[in-house]
Design a protein around this motif. Structure first.
Motif, PDB file in Angstrom:
ATOM      1  N   TYR A 415       0.852  -1.197   0.000  1.00 15.67           N
ATOM      2  CA  TYR A 415       0.000   0.000   0.000  1.00 15.67           C
ATOM      3  C   TYR A 415       0.872   1.225   0.000  1.00 15.67           C
ATOM      4  CZ  TYR A 415      -3.661   3.313   1.100  1.00 15.67           C
ATOM      5  OH  TYR A 415      -4.521   4.371   1.064  1.00 15.67           O
ATOM      6  N   PRO A 416       0.761   2.045  -0.964  1.00 17.64           N
ATOM      7  CA  PRO A 416       0.009   1.829  -2.213  1.00 17.64           C
ATOM      8  C   PRO A 416       0.703   0.747  -3.067  1.00 17.64           C
ATOM      9  CG  PRO A 416       1.338   3.801  -2.416  1.00 17.64           C
ATOM     10  CD  PRO A 416       1.538   3.327  -1.007  1.00 17.64           C
ATOM     11  N   ARG A 417      -0.073   0.031  -3.833  1.00 13.74           N
ATOM     12  CA  ARG A 417       0.488  -1.072  -4.618  1.00 13.74           C
ATOM     13  C   ARG A 417       1.343  -0.512  -5.742  1.00 13.74           C
ATOM     14  NH1 ARG A 417      -0.138  -6.414  -5.654  1.00 13.74           N
ATOM     15  NH2 ARG A 417       0.158  -7.098  -7.823  1.00 13.74           N
ATOM     16  N   ARG A 418       2.580  -1.085  -5.765  1.00 15.84           N
ATOM     17  CA  ARG A 418       3.519  -0.627  -6.790  1.00 15.84           C
ATOM     18  C   ARG A 418       4.483  -1.773  -7.094  1.00 15.84           C
ATOM     19  NH1 ARG A 418       7.225   4.895  -6.597  1.00 15.84           N
ATOM     20  NH2 ARG A 418       8.011   4.739  -8.761  1.00 15.84           N
ATOM     21  N   SER A 419       4.707  -1.995  -8.387  1.00 14.12           N
ATOM     22  CA  SER A 419       5.586  -3.076  -8.812  1.00 14.12           C
ATOM     23  C   SER A 419       6.933  -2.491  -9.197  1.00 14.12           C
ATOM     24  CB  SER A 419       4.986  -3.824 -10.016  1.00 14.12           C
ATOM     25  OG  SER A 419       5.845  -4.856 -10.447  1.00 14.12           O
ATOM     26  N   LEU A 420       7.976  -3.014  -8.564  1.00  8.45           N
ATOM     27  CA  LEU A 420       9.335  -2.539  -8.799  1.00  8.45           C
ATOM     28  C   LEU A 420      10.122  -3.636  -9.536  1.00  8.45           C
ATOM     29  CD1 LEU A 420       9.900  -1.062  -5.228  1.00  8.45           C
ATOM     30  CD2 LEU A 420       9.283   0.201  -7.296  1.00  8.45           C
ATOM     31  N   ARG A 421      10.733  -3.241 -10.638  1.00 11.82           N
ATOM     32  CA  ARG A 421      11.427  -4.221 -11.473  1.00 11.82           C
ATOM     33  C   ARG A 421      12.895  -3.854 -11.637  1.00 11.82           C
ATOM     34  NH1 ARG A 421       7.553  -5.827 -16.576  1.00 11.82           N
ATOM     35  NH2 ARG A 421       5.715  -6.478 -15.375  1.00 11.82           N
ATOM     36  N   TYR A 422      13.672  -4.941 -11.840  1.00 16.73           N
ATOM     37  CA  TYR A 422      15.099  -4.766 -12.101  1.00 16.73           C
ATOM     38  C   TYR A 422      15.352  -5.112 -13.565  1.00 16.73           C
ATOM     39  CZ  TYR A 422      20.162  -5.287 -11.739  1.00 16.73           C
ATOM     40  OH  TYR A 422      21.514  -5.149 -11.902  1.00 16.73           O
ATOM     41  N   PRO A 423      16.078  -4.279 -14.264  1.00 17.20           N
ATOM     42  CA  PRO A 423      16.850  -3.097 -13.839  1.00 17.20           C
ATOM     43  C   PRO A 423      16.131  -1.784 -14.070  1.00 17.20           C
ATOM     44  CG  PRO A 423      17.578  -3.760 -16.007  1.00 17.20           C
ATOM     45  CD  PRO A 423      16.465  -4.694 -15.650  1.00 17.20           C
ATOM     46  N   GLU A 424      14.832  -1.807 -14.468  1.00 17.13           N
ATOM     47  CA  GLU A 424      14.132  -0.561 -14.815  1.00 17.13           C
ATOM     48  C   GLU A 424      14.085   0.446 -13.661  1.00 17.13           C
ATOM     49  OE1 GLU A 424      13.226  -3.579 -15.352  1.00 17.13           O
ATOM     50  OE2 GLU A 424      11.972  -3.919 -17.123  1.00 17.13           O
ATOM     51  N   ASP A 425      13.872  -0.073 -12.458  1.00 21.94           N
ATOM     52  CA  ASP A 425      13.700   0.814 -11.291  1.00 21.94           C
ATOM     53  C   ASP A 425      14.935   0.813 -10.389  1.00 21.94           C
ATOM     54  OD1 ASP A 425      11.079   1.326 -12.136  1.00 21.94           O
ATOM     55  OD2 ASP A 425      10.367  -0.526 -11.157  1.00 21.94           O
ATOM     56  N   ALA A 426      16.070   0.351 -10.915  1.00 24.56           N
ATOM     57  CA  ALA A 426      17.255   0.220 -10.062  1.00 24.56           C
ATOM     58  C   ALA A 426      17.852   1.573  -9.680  1.00 24.56           C
ATOM     59  CB  ALA A 426      18.301  -0.642 -10.760  1.00 24.56           C
ATOM     60  N   ASP A 427      17.589   2.631 -10.464  1.00 25.16           N
ATOM     61  CA  ASP A 427      18.250   3.917 -10.215  1.00 25.16           C
ATOM     62  C   ASP A 427      17.469   4.818  -9.248  1.00 25.16           C
ATOM     63  OD1 ASP A 427      20.294   3.193 -11.905  1.00 25.16           O
ATOM     64  OD2 ASP A 427      19.382   4.109 -13.683  1.00 25.16           O
ATOM     65  N   MET A 428      16.188   4.563  -9.013  1.00 23.96           N
ATOM     66  CA  MET A 428      15.430   5.424  -8.086  1.00 23.96           C
ATOM     67  C   MET A 428      15.848   5.137  -6.630  1.00 23.96           C
ATOM     68  SD  MET A 428      11.574   3.782  -7.936  1.00 23.96           S
ATOM     69  CE  MET A 428      11.243   4.283  -9.596  1.00 23.96           C
ATOM     70  N   THR A 429      15.580   6.081  -5.736  1.00 32.19           N
ATOM     71  CA  THR A 429      15.975   5.921  -4.326  1.00 32.19           C
ATOM     72  C   THR A 429      14.919   5.141  -3.575  1.00 32.19           C
ATOM     73  OG1 THR A 429      14.891   7.965  -3.639  1.00 32.19           O
ATOM     74  CG2 THR A 429      17.197   8.125  -4.394  1.00 32.19           C
ATOM     75  N   LEU A 442       6.176  -7.887  -1.448  1.00 38.36           N
ATOM     76  CA  LEU A 442       5.776  -9.235  -1.866  1.00 38.36           C
ATOM     77  C   LEU A 442       6.481  -9.564  -3.200  1.00 38.36           C
ATOM     78  CD1 LEU A 442       1.930  -8.961  -1.197  1.00 38.36           C
ATOM     79  CD2 LEU A 442       3.712  -9.803   0.337  1.00 38.36           C
ATOM     80  N   LEU A 443       6.617 -10.845  -3.446  1.00 34.38           N
ATOM     81  CA  LEU A 443       7.236 -11.290  -4.704  1.00 34.38           C
ATOM     82  C   LEU A 443       6.157 -11.698  -5.695  1.00 34.38           C
ATOM     83  CD1 LEU A 443      10.185 -13.446  -3.330  1.00 34.38           C
ATOM     84  CD2 LEU A 443      10.196 -11.036  -4.015  1.00 34.38           C
ATOM     85  N   GLU A 444       6.314 -11.226  -6.881  1.00 32.29           N
ATOM     86  CA  GLU A 444       5.328 -11.523  -7.927  1.00 32.29           C
ATOM     87  C   GLU A 444       6.074 -11.850  -9.223  1.00 32.29           C
ATOM     88  OE1 GLU A 444       2.486  -8.490  -9.727  1.00 32.29           O
ATOM     89  OE2 GLU A 444       1.305  -9.337  -8.089  1.00 32.29           O
ATOM     90  N   GLU A 445       5.642 -12.931  -9.877  1.00 32.72           N
ATOM     91  CA  GLU A 445       6.310 -13.337 -11.114  1.00 32.72           C
ATOM     92  C   GLU A 445       6.119 -12.277 -12.183  1.00 32.72           C
ATOM     93  OE1 GLU A 445       6.503 -17.147 -14.199  1.00 32.72           O
ATOM     94  OE2 GLU A 445       5.028 -17.087 -12.580  1.00 32.72           O
ATOM     95  N   ARG A 446       7.222 -11.972 -12.843  1.00 35.88           N
ATOM     96  CA  ARG A 446       7.173 -10.938 -13.860  1.00 35.88           C
ATOM     97  C   ARG A 446       6.519 -11.459 -15.132  1.00 35.88           C
ATOM     98  NH1 ARG A 446      12.798  -7.658 -14.368  1.00 35.88           N
ATOM     99  NH2 ARG A 446      11.491  -6.695 -15.971  1.00 35.88           N
ATOM    100  N   SER A 447       5.825 -10.571 -15.808  1.00 37.38           N
ATOM    101  CA  SER A 447       5.274 -10.871 -17.134  1.00 37.38           C
ATOM    102  C   SER A 447       5.971  -9.968 -18.129  1.00 37.38           C
ATOM    103  CB  SER A 447       3.751 -10.643 -17.165  1.00 37.38           C
ATOM    104  OG  SER A 447       3.451  -9.281 -16.910  1.00 37.38           O
ATOM    105  N   ASP A 448       5.913 -10.388 -19.414  1.00 37.37           N
ATOM    106  CA  ASP A 448       6.589  -9.604 -20.452  1.00 37.37           C
ATOM    107  C   ASP A 448       5.771  -8.430 -20.924  1.00 37.37           C
ATOM    108  OD1 ASP A 448       8.721 -11.316 -20.321  1.00 37.37           O
ATOM    109  OD2 ASP A 448       7.933 -12.652 -21.892  1.00 37.37           O
ATOM    110  N   GLU A 449       4.523  -8.311 -20.427  1.00 37.25           N
ATOM    111  CA  GLU A 449       3.655  -7.211 -20.875  1.00 37.25           C
ATOM    112  C   GLU A 449       4.095  -5.890 -20.281  1.00 37.25           C
ATOM    113  OE1 GLU A 449      -0.286  -8.287 -19.875  1.00 37.25           O
ATOM    114  OE2 GLU A 449      -0.357 -10.002 -21.226  1.00 37.25           O
TER     115      GLU A 449
END
Length: 449
Positions: A415-429, A442-449
């Motif tokens: 909360y708030p729900r947000r999906s963080l991915r590597y390496p796309e979000d690796a540079d934010m603080t 939480l861990l969630e399987e990544r999709s290619d979409e």
């Protein structure tokens, strides 16, 4: 060959030395008509008929003059004819000079008339040879067939409309015998033989299992076949077995194998019994020599069966080989996949160890420190504190140290729900990612979409 030619020439000179001028003329005419090679061979026929040219030609064409090796009507070799020796009288009685003088005008008129008649026939094409060549058809065989149909009718065994060796090759390919007819339109027996024998329904039926080829002696193929098959007389009918070796349709007439003559009907005896007699002759020959075709068919069937068996075995072998190759390919792919996975996991372990060392000491609690808890796939939880100014790459490294495959999983805030991915979000603080002051991941399987 040179010695033999010299001997023939010497014999001819000796034979001609005692002949009169009229006898030498008759001898030359007889050799031109019969194509006999030497004077010594021609003289017996002329002397046996008292130098009557027409009777001498008939004497030459009589069946009794056939070669001893020529098969008879029943397909067996004919017995040799009784040997008769006819030698020119070394001292022939000359004609009285008054008789020669008296008959000279008559002989001159007859020679002039014969020459003019022959010239007119050659000039205007009124002879049988010209009639055959003038008949419609693209090949000599087709022209002869058209000529024969027009003169004698179409109720005969169907002609093979091609050269002799094409007919022989067709008979060989179809495992059949070849029925050969040599025709001479100028022969006195030809019209009767053509109508009563060749056009007889019984012969048409009897000849059905064979290939039927015919030609005139005035045609190149016909003359060559007459010589090669040693036709003893005309009309000439023969049953020929193709040679065992392959027949070329373009074979040289002078060198090729014309096949094996199984039986012949020639001259006046060929008329015996008419079409029924010829049909019975064909049936006897087929009954006697049909085993040749049966054996040939059996050999061809055996070769065909062996060929089909080899093809089936080759196909089965090729299929089994392809199946083995496919199994080997899949096994190699699986082995490569497993080996690659092992290499990846080993590399991952090495990288995790390096990242564990790079994380360093966990910061103490404080105003600029975020507290992060992560739930693992097995339900357990791990937690750690991070400086709010740390890059999210540090959080991803921490997740990977805890055996999270960050290339296949996303870190999701509740909360708030947000999906963080590597390496796309690796540079934010950490603060920009919404993990300050605290967060549950939480861990969630990544999709290619």
């Amino acid at each position: 060959m040179v010695q033999e030619a010299s001997i023939d020439s010497a014999d001819d000179s000796a034979a001609n030395s005692t002949l009169t001028a009229s006898q030498r003329t008759a001898l030359a005419t007889f050799r031109a008509v019969t194509s006999i090679a030497s004077d010594a061979d021609a003289l017996p026929h002329l002397t046996a008929t008292n130098w009557n040219l027409e009777r001498a030609v008939d004497h030459f064409l009589e069946p009794a003059a056939s070669s001893p090796s020529t098969p008879n009507d029943n397909g067996a070799p004919a017995p040799p004819p009784p040997t008769t020796t006819a030698v020119a009288n070394p001292n022939p009685r000359p004609f009285p000079r008054w008789l020669l003088a008296l008959t000279s005008p008559l002989r001159f008129v007859w020679s002039l008339f014969s020459g003019l008649t022959s010239a007119l026939i050659r000039l205007f094409g009124t002879g049988p040879n010209r009639a055959i060549e003038a008949a419609p058809g693209a090949t000599p065989s087709a022209r002869f067939a058209s000529f024969f149909d027009a003169r004698y009718g179409t109720s005969h065994p169907p002609f093979y409309l091609g050269p002799y060796f094409s007919a022989l090759a067709a008979a060989q390919s179809n495992l059949q015998f070849l029925l050969v007819y040599v025709h001479s339109e100028s022969h006195r027996l030809t019209p009767r033989f053509s109508r009563e024998v060749l056009c007889a329904p019984s012969l048409v039926t009897a000849a059905e299992p064979m290939v039927f080829w015919a030609a005139s002696v005035s045609q190149r193929d016909g003359a060559a076949v007459q010589r090669a098959l040693r036709a003893p007389a005309l009309p000439f009918l023969a049953i020929v077995a193709p040679p065992s070796s392959r027949v070329s349709p373009d074979a040289d007439l002078a060198l090729a194998n014309y096949g094996t003559v199984l039986a012949v009907r020639a001259g006046f005896p060929a008329l015996n019994g008419g079409g029924d007699g010829a049909a019975a002759w064909v049936d006897r020959v087929l009954a006697r020599h049909g085993g040749i075709l049966v054996a040939a068919r059996q050999q061809r069937d055996e070769r065909e069966s062996a060929r089909l068996l080899r093809e089936q075995q080759d196909m089965e072998y090729a299929a089994a080989l392809e199946e083995d190759r496919e199994k080997e390919r899949k096994a190699q792919e699986e082995q490569d996949r497993v080996e690659g996975e092992r290499e990846r996991l080993r590399g991952l372990e090495v990288r995790r160890e390096r990242k564990r060392e790079a994380l360093g000491e966990e910061p103490e609690k404080g105003p600029g420190v975020a507290s992060v808890v992560m739930r693992l796939p097995d339900g357990s939880r791990v937690g750690r504190r991070f400086e709010k100014a740390n890059a999210m790459e540090v959080v991803f490294d921490w997740a990977e140290v805890n055996r999270v495959d960050i290339e296949k999983a996303s870190l999701v805030t509740t909360y708030p729900r947000r999906s963080l991915r590597y390496p796309e979000d690796a540079d934010m603080t950490v603060e920009q990612a919404g993990l300050f002051p605290s967060a549950m991941l939480l861990l969630e399987e990544r999709s290619d979409e």
